[in-house]
Design an enzyme around this catalytic site. Structure first.
Site, PDB file in Angstrom:
ATOM      1  N   LYS A 190       0.603  -1.457   0.071  1.00 14.06           N
ATOM      2  CA  LYS A 190       0.144   0.210  -0.354  1.00 14.06           C
ATOM      3  C   LYS A 190       0.612   1.649  -0.282  1.00 14.06           C
ATOM      4  O   LYS A 190       1.662   0.846   1.108  1.00 14.06           O
ATOM      5  CB  LYS A 190      -0.823  -0.061   1.571  1.00 14.06           C
ATOM      6  CG  LYS A 190      -1.873  -1.335   1.252  1.00 14.06           C
ATOM      7  CD  LYS A 190      -2.994  -1.491   0.038  1.00 14.06           C
ATOM      8  CE  LYS A 190      -3.985  -0.738  -0.116  1.00 14.06           C
ATOM      9  NZ  LYS A 190      -4.579  -1.099  -1.486  1.00 14.06           N
ATOM     10  N   PRO A 193       0.175   5.503   2.834  1.00 14.61           N
ATOM     11  CA  PRO A 193       0.396   6.048   4.139  1.00 14.61           C
ATOM     12  C   PRO A 193       1.755   6.712   3.462  1.00 14.61           C
ATOM     13  O   PRO A 193       1.669   7.987   4.124  1.00 14.61           O
ATOM     14  CB  PRO A 193       1.164   5.112   4.484  1.00 14.61           C
ATOM     15  CG  PRO A 193      -0.008   3.795   4.549  1.00 14.61           C
ATOM     16  CD  PRO A 193      -0.015   4.020   2.870  1.00 14.61           C
ATOM     17  N   THR A 194       2.505   6.234   2.788  1.00 16.19           N
ATOM     18  CA  THR A 194       3.893   7.260   1.792  1.00 16.19           C
ATOM     19  C   THR A 194       2.817   8.493   1.308  1.00 16.19           C
ATOM     20  O   THR A 194       3.792   9.586   1.317  1.00 16.19           O
ATOM     21  CB  THR A 194       4.475   6.472   0.882  1.00 16.19           C
ATOM     22  OG1 THR A 194       5.117   4.972   2.184  1.00 16.19           O
ATOM     23  CG2 THR A 194       5.373   7.001   0.743  1.00 16.19           C
ATOM     24  N   CYS A 391      32.590  -4.190  30.379  1.00 16.93           N
ATOM     25  CA  CYS A 391      32.473  -3.180  31.230  1.00 16.93           C
ATOM     26  C   CYS A 391      31.998  -3.432  32.618  1.00 16.93           C
ATOM     27  O   CYS A 391      32.328  -4.136  33.336  1.00 16.93           O
ATOM     28  CB  CYS A 391      31.647  -1.699  31.248  1.00 16.93           C
ATOM     29  SG  CYS A 391      31.431  -0.651  31.965  1.00 16.93           S
ATOM     30  N   GLN A 395      33.338  -6.144  35.377  1.00 19.88           N
ATOM     31  CA  GLN A 395      33.635  -5.583  37.453  1.00 19.88           C
ATOM     32  C   GLN A 395      32.455  -7.055  37.468  1.00 19.88           C
ATOM     33  O   GLN A 395      33.409  -7.481  38.621  1.00 19.88           O
ATOM     34  CB  GLN A 395      32.541  -4.924  37.360  1.00 19.88           C
ATOM     35  CG  GLN A 395      32.820  -3.160  37.266  1.00 19.88           C
ATOM     36  CD  GLN A 395      31.968  -2.058  36.753  1.00 19.88           C
ATOM     37  OE1 GLN A 395      31.312  -2.364  37.058  1.00 19.88           O
ATOM     38  NE2 GLN A 395      32.417  -0.825  36.206  1.00 19.88           N
ATOM     39  N   HIS A 522      34.643   0.047  26.205  1.00 22.33           N
ATOM     40  CA  HIS A 522      33.640  -0.736  25.352  1.00 22.33           C
ATOM     41  C   HIS A 522      34.383  -0.566  24.001  1.00 22.33           C
ATOM     42  O   HIS A 522      33.732   0.330  22.749  1.00 22.33           O
ATOM     43  CB  HIS A 522      32.210   0.061  25.022  1.00 22.33           C
ATOM     44  CG  HIS A 522      31.334  -0.122  26.497  1.00 22.33           C
ATOM     45  ND1 HIS A 522      30.617  -0.314  26.587  1.00 22.33           N
ATOM     46  CD2 HIS A 522      31.462   0.979  27.370  1.00 22.33           C
ATOM     47  CE1 HIS A 522      30.113  -0.549  27.784  1.00 22.33           C
ATOM     48  NE2 HIS A 522      30.099   0.561  28.238  1.00 22.33           N
ATOM     49  N   GLU A 524      33.564  -2.690  21.566  1.00 29.77           N
ATOM     50  CA  GLU A 524      32.542  -2.690  20.783  1.00 29.77           C
ATOM     51  C   GLU A 524      32.354  -1.448  19.398  1.00 29.77           C
ATOM     52  O   GLU A 524      32.643  -1.636  18.953  1.00 29.77           O
ATOM     53  CB  GLU A 524      31.085  -2.987  20.932  1.00 29.77           C
ATOM     54  CG  GLU A 524      30.249  -2.095  21.919  1.00 29.77           C
ATOM     55  CD  GLU A 524      30.168  -2.773  23.442  1.00 29.77           C
ATOM     56  OE1 GLU A 524      31.782  -2.641  23.566  1.00 29.77           O
ATOM     57  OE2 GLU A 524      29.748  -1.842  24.044  1.00 29.77           O
TER      58      GLU A 524
HETATM   59  N1  GLN Z   1      27.320   0.205  36.388  1.00 27.89           N
HETATM   60  C1  GLN Z   1      29.094   0.081  35.428  1.00 27.89           C
HETATM   61  C2  GLN Z   1      29.205   1.831  36.662  1.00 27.89           C
HETATM   62  O1  GLN Z   1      28.944   2.429  36.183  1.00 27.89           O
HETATM   63  C3  GLN Z   1      29.313   0.020  34.129  1.00 27.89           C
HETATM   64  C4  GLN Z   1      28.946   0.200  32.983  1.00 27.89           C
HETATM   65  C5  GLN Z   1      28.389   0.107  32.226  1.00 27.89           C
HETATM   66  O2  GLN Z   1      28.715  -1.274  31.723  1.00 27.89           O
HETATM   67  N2  GLN Z   1      28.586   0.612  30.672  1.00 27.89           N
HETATM   68  O3  GLN Z   1      31.088   1.006  36.395  1.00 27.89           O
END
Ligand code: GLN
Length: 553
Positions: A190, A193-194, A391, A395, A522, A524
């Site tokens: 359809k 909508p566009t 992260c 921990q 991180h 990633e």
């Molecule tokens: N909650 C943890 C901290 O603040 C890890 C944070 C996270 O995983 N980005 O250190």
């Protein structure tokens, strides 16, 4: 930089979540492939100054830039597709724009004038777009306006686009990414909508130069013509964008449909050939990987009402997939909620994890699901399943090691229990005051910091270099008081801040466990399709080894 820089605005029609970010990145890629210098901006319409204060299940992933800006996940797409580093000027929200206008008003920068929503707010938007373009010396700047046309929230940004288009009609192109439903009971695609979305765009003074027709399937000639007639646009400028298996194919499909050439002509740019050779090679490899490797992400931000949301971990998923492509396999990601593995809450048995070739515990905040994560980490450690903790993952792996190997049964993190006696993970000294004063926005340890890698470790074998730079987002760290006792019992801190104060990477020696690695940063966020992140690559390779062993036995 071109004499007259060009701007492409990407807006969304009909509904969100149809891949506007990937479309924007792909458009930018097509321009870059033509030898043009390109940058990209994301505009988010909410009041939050950045994405950092939002619950991930509300907003999706919080992507972090080198300079520490906490922004929308689309910024990650731009960085990955264009292979460039962006900065905080490339990201804006309503909150950020108003904050700056109000700051300047307080400084008397408006010289006693009446400061008004229109035109002063769009003017600030335009100033930011130009600043980002100048800083990048961009020939082409692609700007994605978040939300959907017709929403009250993003109207001021569309007004900025209109003002720019009026001022420079030959330098600004408007793209609308629309959605064409195929209702299952009707079985027909359809266009209505566009058509409505296009009219709504017209009502704010904008006309789409290009319509990207997102749908389950390809657009046929009849519908292309219909959209052309009712949305005042030539049929060639209606681009079919059916669902694809791999997002890396999107720029290639667009190029096949001449989108790059159409845009160059709209923007009065010289027509030039696109060089997408390296990208094409990668996309082909991504399509062809056959061997499957199964990796579980044990997280907690998966639920949105009754639906499963994986967007929160999009960069982690992308980094895994990219590593898979480079290692010659297809990474199949499984989403597992950590609460499934909790005593009392969960019904699933830990042995259920045995079928995965690797387990990844991503970043997170707060108490929910923590017991489940700790149990999963213990299972991965004891059963020698390749484990990657990011992260909060690092921990919690440290806490698990302290409890079950060192014997500190009360080991925990200050985030869960500030009054505990064995605070293996503590709040960073500079964070204490901020937390006390409720200063949460943009105050974590954010952005890229260098880390020194210890020779002879798994991390060193992956990175092959001594100093690396990775992006951070956390308030807590491994408590320095416990480092000696942890290392005595066999945990290795293979990456530290250059002053040696902060633990950045932890691992178990390879003779103890094939791959047990945690990072405070991180990784990633630094993975790119054409340059896989070294630790992700090592993790996926360890998962392949595990898979092959399983096959043989
Ligand atoms: N909650 C943890 C901290 O603040 C890890 C944070 C996270 O995983 N980005 O250190």
């Amino acid at each position: 930089m071109a004499k007259s820089p060009k701007y492409i605005f990407v807006t969304g029609g009909v509904m969100s979540g149809v891949g506007k970010g990937v479309t924007t990145s792909s458009i930018a890629k097509l321009m870059q492939a033509r030898g043009l210098k390109v940058t990209a901006l994301k505009i988010d319409p909410y009041i939050n100054v950045d994405a950092g204060t939002m619950n991930p299940t509300e907003h999706g992933e919080v992507f972090v830039l080198n300079d520490g800006d906490e922004c929308d996940q689309d910024m990650g797409n731009y960085e990955r597709f264009l292979d460039i580093d962006l900065s905080r000027i490339n990201y804006m929200t309503t909150g950020r724009v108003y904050q700056e206008v109000i700051r300047r008003e307080r400084n008397l920068d408006y010289g006693g004038k009446n400061v008004e929503v229109v035109p002063d707010i769009p003017k600030e938007v335009i100033r930011r777009i130009n600043k980002a373009a100048n800083e990048a010396k961009a020939d082409v700047t692609v700007i994605e306006i978040g939300g959907t046309i017709g929403e009250y929230q993003n109207i001021i940004f569309l007004e900025a686009a209109r003002m720019m288009k009026i001022a420079k009609p030959n330098d600004v192109a408007i793209v609308m990414v629309s959605f064409l439903p195929v209702p299952s009971k009707i079985g027909e695609m359809k266009t209505k909508p566009t058509q409505y979305a296009s009219r709504t765009l017209n009502s704010v003074g904008l006309q789409a130069d290009i319509i990207i027709a997102r749908s389950e399937m390809a657009l046929d000639k009849k519908r292309k013509q219909k959209i052309s007639t009712f949305c005042n646009i030539s049929p060639e400028a209606v681009i079919s964008a059916p669902d694809v298996d791999s997002i890396y194919d999107v720029p290639l499909n667009f190029e096949k449909d001449s989108l790059g050439d159409i845009l160059t002509s709209i923007l009065n740019l010289k027509r030039r050939p696109a060089n997408l050779t390296t990208w094409k090679r990668f996309a082909t490899k991504a399509r062809n990987g056959r061997t499957e490797v199964n990796i579980a992400i044990v997280g907690k931000y998966f639920n949105s009402g009754d639906f499963v949301l994986s967007d929160v971990y999009i960069s982690v998923i992308e980094a895994l997939k990219v590593a898979g492509v480079w290692a010659g396999v297809k990474v199949k990601v499984h989403y597992r909620h950590s609460q499934e593995f909790e005593n009392g809450v969960g019904k699933k048995k830990l042995t259920d994890l045995a079928r995965y070739d690797g387990i990844l515990v991503p970043g997170g905040f707060g108490k929910t699901g923590i017991d489940g994560k700790l149990r999963v980490i213990e299972y991965a450690r004891k059963n020698k399943i390749p484990f990657f903790g990011i992260c909060y993952g690092l921990q919690l792996a440290t806490v698990e090691f302290a409890r079950n190997v060192v014997g500190l049964k009360k080991a925990t993190t200050e985030e869960i229990d500030p009054a505990a006696t064995e605070l293996l993970i503590g709040v960073m000294p500079e964070q204490k005051r901020l937390l006390k004063e409720n200063q949460y926005g943009g105050t974590m340890r954010l952005g890229a910091y260098p880390a020194k890698i210890k020779k002879g470790t798994l991390a060193y074998r992956a990175y092959k270099t001594e100093i690396v730079s990775e992006r951070h987002r956390h308030r807590y760290e491994v408590n320095p008081q416990y480092i000696e006792i942890l290392e005595d019992k066999g945990l290795v801190f293979s990456g530290r801040s250059p002053d040696g104060r902060l633990m950045e990477i932890m691992e178990l020696p390879e003779k103890v466990h094939p791959f047990f690695v945690g990072t405070q940063f991180h990784p990633e966020f630094s993975s790119r399709p054409l340059t896989p992140q070294p630790l992700f690559l090592a993790f996926v390779k360890a998962a392949i080894t595990k898979r092959n062993k399983k096959r043989k036995s």
